[in-house]
Every structure is written in structure tokens, then in C-alpha cells.
Design an enzyme around this catalytic site. Structure first.
Site, short mmCIF file in Angstrom:
data_model
loop_
_atom_site.label_atom_id
_atom_site.label_comp_id
_atom_site.label_asym_id
_atom_site.label_seq_id
_atom_site.Cartn_x
_atom_site.Cartn_y
_atom_site.Cartn_z
N HIS A 51 0.83 -1.20 0.00
CA HIS A 51 0.00 0.00 0.00
C HIS A 51 0.87 1.26 0.00
O HIS A 51 1.59 1.51 0.97
CB HIS A 51 -0.90 -0.02 1.24
CG HIS A 51 -1.87 1.11 1.30
ND1 HIS A 51 -1.83 2.08 2.26
CD2 HIS A 51 -2.92 1.42 0.51
CE1 HIS A 51 -2.81 2.93 2.08
NE2 HIS A 51 -3.50 2.56 1.02
N GLU A 78 1.22 -0.35 -5.15
CA GLU A 78 0.05 0.48 -5.39
C GLU A 78 0.41 1.95 -5.53
O GLU A 78 0.64 2.63 -4.53
CB GLU A 78 -0.94 0.35 -4.22
CG GLU A 78 -2.28 1.00 -4.51
CD GLU A 78 -2.79 1.90 -3.41
OE1 GLU A 78 -2.03 2.20 -2.48
OE2 GLU A 78 -3.95 2.31 -3.51
N ASP A 80 -1.04 5.53 -6.08
CA ASP A 80 -2.18 6.44 -6.26
C ASP A 80 -1.73 7.49 -7.26
O ASP A 80 -0.58 7.96 -7.21
CB ASP A 80 -2.54 7.11 -4.94
CG ASP A 80 -3.07 6.15 -3.90
OD1 ASP A 80 -3.76 5.19 -4.27
OD2 ASP A 80 -2.80 6.36 -2.70
N HIS A 93 -0.90 10.42 -2.93
CA HIS A 93 -2.22 10.02 -2.44
C HIS A 93 -3.26 11.09 -2.70
O HIS A 93 -4.43 10.79 -2.93
CB HIS A 93 -2.15 9.70 -0.95
CG HIS A 93 -3.46 9.25 -0.40
ND1 HIS A 93 -4.30 10.07 0.31
CD2 HIS A 93 -4.10 8.05 -0.47
CE1 HIS A 93 -5.39 9.40 0.66
NE2 HIS A 93 -5.29 8.17 0.21
N GLU A 187 -4.31 3.56 -8.70
CA GLU A 187 -5.61 4.14 -8.34
C GLU A 187 -5.73 5.54 -8.90
O GLU A 187 -4.84 6.37 -8.70
CB GLU A 187 -5.77 4.21 -6.81
CG GLU A 187 -7.13 4.81 -6.43
CD GLU A 187 -7.34 5.04 -4.95
OE1 GLU A 187 -6.55 4.51 -4.13
OE2 GLU A 187 -8.29 5.77 -4.60
O1 G3P Z 1 -6.75 1.87 -2.74
C1 G3P Z 1 -6.95 1.12 -1.61
C2 G3P Z 1 -6.76 2.06 -0.52
O2 G3P Z 1 -5.53 2.63 -0.78
C3 G3P Z 1 -7.82 3.11 -0.55
O3 G3P Z 1 -7.55 4.08 0.32
O4 G3P Z 1 -7.11 6.39 0.73
O5 G3P Z 1 -5.29 4.74 1.02
O6 G3P Z 1 -6.05 5.38 -1.25
P1 G3P Z 1 -6.43 5.19 0.18
CA CA Z 2 -5.03 3.88 -2.73
#
Ligand code: G3P
Ligand code: CA
Length: 383
Positions: A51, A78, A80, A93, A187
Site C-alpha cells: 500500500h 500500489e 495512487d 495520495h 488508483e
Molecule cells: O486503494 C486502496 C486504498 O488505498 C484506498 O484508500 O485512501 O489509502 O487510497 P487510500
Molecule cells: Ca489507494
């Protein structure tokens, strides 16, 4: 190269087999025999998603954070994604970057501090869309949670804000180095907002995936979004599997803006999941939706119906976000009273695996990987 494999289908496999079959993939085991063009990683084993990289150990969304996640055994990293002024996708993020970069220390950018309305809420700070990539590259990442993760502040000022292209290149490089298959799980952040600025995220995302040979099913890529409309659009232009993020409260911004009354909770009903299955391949669920916490004790109890209902709809379930510190956990996984101390992340991950999830977003991928490997070994022993 393959993702982590199983020697047998997982327990509870009927629903899983349905889910996988719906994605056009043989159920199991035969990891190496799966067709290249599949919507599913070449195994039925759950996956660990680093994450924001390994953000429990490094400032989030830096190449160092992604690299560490891979070295700790994550199956996916991941990023963002938000846009720069000149339309380049970068990993942050939020588009507001005062909490994760040293922008406030740059007097040359002081006059760019401003207040904007993002998804209906006022936000003050510095925004990626007001910086060219060249300007953004003069900034350095800092730890978002310095009080929770003081060790990570030793890396403040060391790392750039990476572009999506740089993340994809790093993943390719690490795949070659390790001989492992490593996925990417981008994302889109605030897609309606960026669309309104003429800086849509989807076109450059698909273009980047194409440049790197990843715009295809079976490429080890999932695209995720908290909004629905951009996923529905993406379903028309990419074969990459899509994941609808669902929060424990609130509603997708695009639906709310369009006057659609459906909330995230509505999307987790069988009817909501059936609708998601018309355009997506999985749900990325807030962890409390899978293991709800008791309102009085704060402890998790029995799993909700979300995992079996999603599997019945042919959807994968990936949960977010596991973090090793007490304050982010249900009370039954905490150890001691210090909110910043480490709790039992291993037990928490095991509980979600027992609940049948197909993947876990984790700030501490080493903990989650250890739990997963033990859980898979136990599953094999009981076969
Ligand atoms: O994308 C999964 C999780 O990351 C969603 O929450 O706010 O950490 O992007 P966030
Ligand atoms: Ca995310």
C-alpha cells in the site's frame, strides 16, 4: 514468472471457483498452465498489495517505498495517481502535497498555496495540477505520519515524487532482478475533479500501460477507483481488470454529483455488487466492511456477507488497509495501550484470510506476506 502459487484450490472454493470462472480463468491449480490472456493472476492464492509501497517503513509513494515492498514480498505495488499541470501522472495520495513533500520549504512556490474545492470539500495547500513535472521534481518526499512513524523521517528529503512511468520501469527492473512476477495496482484519485480541469487521468494511464506492454488482461495490473463513472469508461477501453473501491461510509463522488442516491453501503448489497460486476472485476473494500467491529468493544467478530456475496457476483475482494500500528486496528489485535506501538498484524491478516479475501493492501507487506505464507501452508497441510 508467476505470482505466489497454491498446490490446491482454496477452501470455500465453490464461491471462489465461481468468481474465477466469471473472470474467464480456469479455477486451479495449474498456475503455469493458465492462459496469458487471463483476468486473474496465475493462481488462486490471495495477493499482498504494498500500500503506497511499503509505507510503514518509507515515505509513501516513493521509488524507495515501492522497491522495499517488492523486496518484502509484495505481489503488487500500489501507486495512487494524480496529474501535474502538464498532464503527467505522478504518484501521490492526494493532489494536495503539503503533507507528503517539502513544498512548504520552497519559497519560490510560496505564492502557489491556495484553497480549492476538491470533491465538494475545501482543501488548502499546494496542488500537483499547479506544478509542471519539472517543478514537482525539485521537491522531495517526506513522511506523512512523523509522529506515528518517526523512524521513517530519517528518509525525509531523499526521494523524488515519481512518475507513473518511473514506477512501471522500477517494477519491470525488479521483475528482472528477482525473477518474480510483480503487479501494479494504480488508483485514479479524484477523477471527476481532474476531468473538470482538462487533465483526465484515464487516457494517460492507459497510454502508459500501453507503452509498457501492460494494457491487457493477465498483465498483473488492476486499476482501482472510488468513483464509478471513470471505471465504467475504462471498461470500454482497456482489458485490464478493474476494482471498485468501497468505503465504510459515504458515497462515490460521481454518483453524488449526478444526484444518484446510492452510497458505498448500497454498492455492497447483492444488487449493488451485481451492478459493479457489469463493469469491474473486483471490489476493494474498507476492512471494516468485511470484519465489522463491535460498536461497544471495537473488536472484530464474525465476517459480514460481503466476501461470499461478492464471490457469488463473480467479483474478487481486496481489503484495505492493514497497518501494524495499534491505532489502525480493531481492539482484539492491539498489543498494549500505546496507539503508535505495533499490534498483532499477523493475526489481523490471518483473520482476513480466514474471511476469504482475495487480496490485502498492507503498509507492512512483510507482516502480511508472513501471515499469508503460513496460512497457505496450513491450507496445504489440511488438504
Ligand atoms: O486503494 C486502496 C486504498 O488505498 C484506498 O484508500 O485512501 O489509502 O487510497 P487510500
Ligand atoms: Ca489507494
Amino acid at each position: 514468472m508467476t505470482f505466489r502459487t497454491l498446490t490446491r484450490p482454496l477452501a470455500g472454493g465453490a464461491a471462489m471457483a465461481t468468481a474465477i470462472a466469471a473472470l474467464g480463468v480456469p479455477a486451479a491449480p495449474a498456475a503455469t498452465a493458465l492462459p496469458v490472456e487471463s483476468h486473474r493472476p496465475s493462481t488462486t492464492a490471495p495477493v499482498v498489495i504494498g500500500h503506497r509501497g511499503a509505507s510503514g517503513y518509507r515515505p509513501e509513494h516513493t521509488l524507495a517505498s515501492y522497491r522495499l515492498a517488492i523486496r518484502l514480498g509484495a505481489d503488487y505495488v500500489e501507486p495512487d495517481l494524480v496529474s501535474t499541470k502538464d498532464g503527467v501522472l505522478v504518484a501521490r495520495h492526494e493532489n494536495e502535497i503539503s503533507g507528503t513533500t517539502d513544498v512548504a520549504q520552497h519559497p519560490e512556490f510560496a505564492d502557489r498555496r491556495t484553497t480549492k474545492t476538491i470533491d465538494g470539500r475545501p482543501v488548502t495547500g499546494w496542488f500537483t495540477e499547479d506544478f509542471t513535472l519539472a517543478e514537482l521534481k525539485t521537491l522531495r518526499a517526506v513522511e506523512r505520519l512523523p509522529l506515528v512513524r518517526p523512524d521513517n523521517t530519517r528518509y525525509d528529503g531523499m526521494f523524488e515524487v515519481p512518475t507513473l512511468d518511473e514506477v512501471l520501469a522500477l517494477v519491470r527492473q525488479e521483475e528482472r532482478r528477482t525473477g518474480r512476477r510483480i503487479g501494479v495496482y494504480p488508483e485514479t484519485k479524484h477523477p471527476s475533479y481532474f476531468d473538470g480541469l482538462g487533465l483526465s487521468l484515464e487516457e494517460p494511464l492507459v497510454a502508459a500501460l500501453r507503452r509498457h506492454g501492460l494494457d491487457r488482461a493477465g498483465a498483473g495490473v488492476f486499476i482501482q477507483s472510488f468513483e464509478t463513472a471513470n471505471l465504467r469508461d475504462l471498461a470500454q477501453v482497456t482489458r485490464v481488470p478493474l476494482v471498485q473501491l468501497v468505503d465504510a461510509s459515504g458515497a462515490p463522488y460521481d454518483l453524488a454529483r449526478a444526484g444518484d442516491p446510492r452510497t458505498y453501503r448500497d454498492l455492497t448489497t447483492p444488487a449493488g455488487l451485481a451492478w459493479i460486476a457489469t463493469y469491474a472485476d473486483g471490489v476493494g473494500a474498507h476492512k471494516d466492511l468485511v470484519l465489522p467491529r463491535d460498536a461497544v468493544t471495537g473488536a472484530t467478530g464474525e465476517p459480514s456477507d460481503l466476501v461470499p456475496d461478492a464471490h457469488d457476483a463473480g467479483l474478487l475482494v481486496h481489503v484495505w488497509t492493514l497497518r501494524d500500528e495499534n491505532q489502525f486496528m480493531a481492539t482484539n489485535f492491539r498489543r498494549g495501550a500505546d496507539p503508535n506501538a505495533k499490534g498483532d498484524g499477523y493475526a489481523e491478516a490471518t483473520a482476513f484470510l480466514d474471511a476469504g479475501v482475495d487480496g490485502i493492501f498492507s503498509d507492512h507487506p512483510d507482516t502480511t506476506v508472513m501471515a499469508l505464507e503460513d496460512w497457505l501452508a496450513a491450507a496445504d497441510r489440511s488438504a
